[in-house]
Design a protein around this motif. Sequence first.
Motif, PDB file in Angstrom:
ATOM      1  N   TYR A 155    -108.874 -64.960  79.254  1.00 44.40           N
ATOM      2  CA  TYR A 155    -109.013 -64.176  78.032  1.00 44.40           C
ATOM      3  C   TYR A 155    -107.687 -63.517  77.659  1.00 44.40           C
ATOM      4  O   TYR A 155    -107.318 -63.455  76.495  1.00 44.40           O
ATOM      5  CB  TYR A 155    -110.102 -63.111  78.201  1.00 44.40           C
ATOM      6  CG  TYR A 155    -110.328 -62.310  76.952  1.00 44.40           C
ATOM      7  CD1 TYR A 155    -111.177 -62.773  75.954  1.00 44.40           C
ATOM      8  CD2 TYR A 155    -109.648 -61.112  76.746  1.00 44.40           C
ATOM      9  CE1 TYR A 155    -111.360 -62.058  74.790  1.00 44.40           C
ATOM     10  CE2 TYR A 155    -109.823 -60.385  75.579  1.00 44.40           C
ATOM     11  CZ  TYR A 155    -110.683 -60.859  74.607  1.00 44.40           C
ATOM     12  OH  TYR A 155    -110.844 -60.151  73.445  1.00 44.40           O
ATOM     13  N   PRO A 159    -108.050 -65.495  73.952  1.00 44.30           N
ATOM     14  CA  PRO A 159    -109.488 -65.225  73.854  1.00 44.30           C
ATOM     15  C   PRO A 159    -110.299 -66.464  73.469  1.00 44.30           C
ATOM     16  O   PRO A 159    -111.391 -66.668  73.987  1.00 44.30           O
ATOM     17  CB  PRO A 159    -109.563 -64.147  72.768  1.00 44.30           C
ATOM     18  CG  PRO A 159    -108.243 -63.450  72.838  1.00 44.30           C
ATOM     19  CD  PRO A 159    -107.244 -64.532  73.172  1.00 44.30           C
ATOM     20  N   PRO A 362    -112.120 -55.567  77.049  1.00 41.94           N
ATOM     21  CA  PRO A 362    -111.778 -56.220  75.774  1.00 41.94           C
ATOM     22  C   PRO A 362    -112.569 -57.505  75.552  1.00 41.94           C
ATOM     23  O   PRO A 362    -112.983 -57.805  74.434  1.00 41.94           O
ATOM     24  CB  PRO A 362    -110.279 -56.542  75.926  1.00 41.94           C
ATOM     25  CG  PRO A 362    -109.809 -55.838  77.138  1.00 41.94           C
ATOM     26  CD  PRO A 362    -110.998 -55.462  77.961  1.00 41.94           C
ATOM     27  N   TRP A 363    -112.820 -58.235  76.635  1.00 40.96           N
ATOM     28  CA  TRP A 363    -113.605 -59.481  76.536  1.00 40.96           C
ATOM     29  C   TRP A 363    -115.032 -59.177  76.093  1.00 40.96           C
ATOM     30  O   TRP A 363    -115.590 -59.829  75.219  1.00 40.96           O
ATOM     31  CB  TRP A 363    -113.591 -60.179  77.904  1.00 40.96           C
ATOM     32  CG  TRP A 363    -114.593 -61.281  78.057  1.00 40.96           C
ATOM     33  CD1 TRP A 363    -114.446 -62.575  77.655  1.00 40.96           C
ATOM     34  CD2 TRP A 363    -115.900 -61.191  78.658  1.00 40.96           C
ATOM     35  NE1 TRP A 363    -115.573 -63.297  77.971  1.00 40.96           N
ATOM     36  CE2 TRP A 363    -116.477 -62.469  78.581  1.00 40.96           C
ATOM     37  CE3 TRP A 363    -116.624 -60.150  79.250  1.00 40.96           C
ATOM     38  CZ2 TRP A 363    -117.750 -62.740  79.079  1.00 40.96           C
ATOM     39  CZ3 TRP A 363    -117.896 -60.414  79.740  1.00 40.96           C
ATOM     40  CH2 TRP A 363    -118.439 -61.699  79.656  1.00 40.96           C
ATOM     41  N   ASP A 366    -115.325 -58.072  72.373  1.00 39.41           N
ATOM     42  CA  ASP A 366    -114.841 -59.013  71.361  1.00 39.41           C
ATOM     43  C   ASP A 366    -116.001 -59.807  70.769  1.00 39.41           C
ATOM     44  O   ASP A 366    -116.907 -60.221  71.485  1.00 39.41           O
ATOM     45  CB  ASP A 366    -113.837 -59.986  72.015  1.00 39.41           C
ATOM     46  CG  ASP A 366    -112.959 -60.658  70.974  1.00 39.41           C
ATOM     47  OD1 ASP A 366    -113.291 -60.610  69.778  1.00 39.41           O
ATOM     48  OD2 ASP A 366    -111.924 -61.237  71.357  1.00 39.41           O
ATOM     49  N   TYR A 369    -113.060 -63.687  69.266  1.00 44.83           N
ATOM     50  CA  TYR A 369    -112.261 -64.536  70.165  1.00 44.83           C
ATOM     51  C   TYR A 369    -111.122 -65.247  69.431  1.00 44.83           C
ATOM     52  O   TYR A 369    -111.075 -66.472  69.381  1.00 44.83           O
ATOM     53  CB  TYR A 369    -113.139 -65.580  70.859  1.00 44.83           C
ATOM     54  CG  TYR A 369    -114.325 -64.992  71.550  1.00 44.83           C
ATOM     55  CD1 TYR A 369    -114.187 -64.343  72.764  1.00 44.83           C
ATOM     56  CD2 TYR A 369    -115.591 -65.076  70.965  1.00 44.83           C
ATOM     57  CE1 TYR A 369    -115.291 -63.784  73.392  1.00 44.83           C
ATOM     58  CE2 TYR A 369    -116.692 -64.516  71.588  1.00 44.83           C
ATOM     59  CZ  TYR A 369    -116.535 -63.875  72.795  1.00 44.83           C
ATOM     60  OH  TYR A 369    -117.625 -63.345  73.405  1.00 44.83           O
TER      61      TYR A 369
END
Length: 395
Positions: A155, A159, A362-363, A366, A369
């Motif tokens: 990521y 992303p 953050p992943w 999100d 992506y």
Amino acid sequence: MTDRRYAGYGVRELRITRMGSVQDRPQDDVEIAVAVGVLAGGSPVLSSQWNRAPLTLGRFEPARRVRLVEIGCADASHRVLFEGTPEEAHARCTSEVEAQLDRIVMGGSYRPGNDCARCKAVASCPAVPSVPDLLGISGPGAPRRSWSVATGRTYRRCPARAHLEGLFLPRDSASEDNEAAIRGKAVHAWIESRHRRTPHRPCTPDDVPGPPDAWQYAEWSVTGLQARLGIQMIADHALVCPLRDHPDDAEVHPERTVAAYDPGADVVVIAKTDLLYRAAGRWTLRETKTARVPDEGDLLDQHPQLALAVLLARTGALPGDGHCHVELERLTGSGPVVTPLDVTAPDVVSEARRIVAAYVQPWHADTRYPAKPGKACADCPFTRWCPDAAEGTGR
Ligand SMILES: [Zn+2]
């Protein structure tokens, strides 16, 4: 059966769609026997495929021929898996196939891994403990997903790549590893093979691959400096082998995948451990890293999988009833070093939480992506699916 069903003129055909290519796909005799048996003897389902119970069945009309075809969606490849009369279809259900079917119906051991994210029973699975607040995230975002340190690393690079990976899209072959990475894999594989021996024996310094200037183990070949360094690392490992003092009562699980479920985040956390072992009644997770020159920075920062191991050590995901130890073995050009981590120390745990959160938050938050076209495309196996892939990397 789902997939595409066709019937007419006395022929019944089922087309199974596969994500990847079917050109060299191994054939599954049990799957073929069950599919053609149902094709030959089943009645058409008239009710919607979404309305499962009770099914409304149409009239049985005997077929003259049945055909089973598989289609590869990645390259439009196709293959006829069976074509014949209903009698020939029923004959595929041999006693061997029946015995295998019995084994499938009986179930087997739990195998936690990437599939857990798609499993409806994960929240109550005995092999995947629920660990509230494992990731320090509240509120589910997207549908249930799995996360590993590898996801976090990918990521950061791109992303979009992490997202495409999570969709299990077919991969094109990625670019090759560099020499040091190949040496690392060869050393890992060699040591793993020694630990898999039964009965268990400790590794010994003279049990090394050869010849010294060019050797191969599994699919990895190394030459020159990397070959000599690899042998030195393998011999060094014998000095710190976890089986050294307790070969008889030890229990060893090399390369074990473990999983835990964070219900708040609705994420299944997957960790591929290098070695789980019990010696003198004590369970330990050992991660092994190889590097010619060891980096002297913060260990948890350098190796986020260690940070995740610290968080998992006191959960049921690792053996030892919440008392698993964690240690790092570094095989370097200047010798082996084993560093135990204190998984009960509050500062170690909070540092581990900070490091894992920096990867996972953050992943998790999100929803788009976005791709980071450029360097990340060079070894990306998904560029053909990615409209943003950098010029010249499309395959
Ligand atoms: Zn060993």
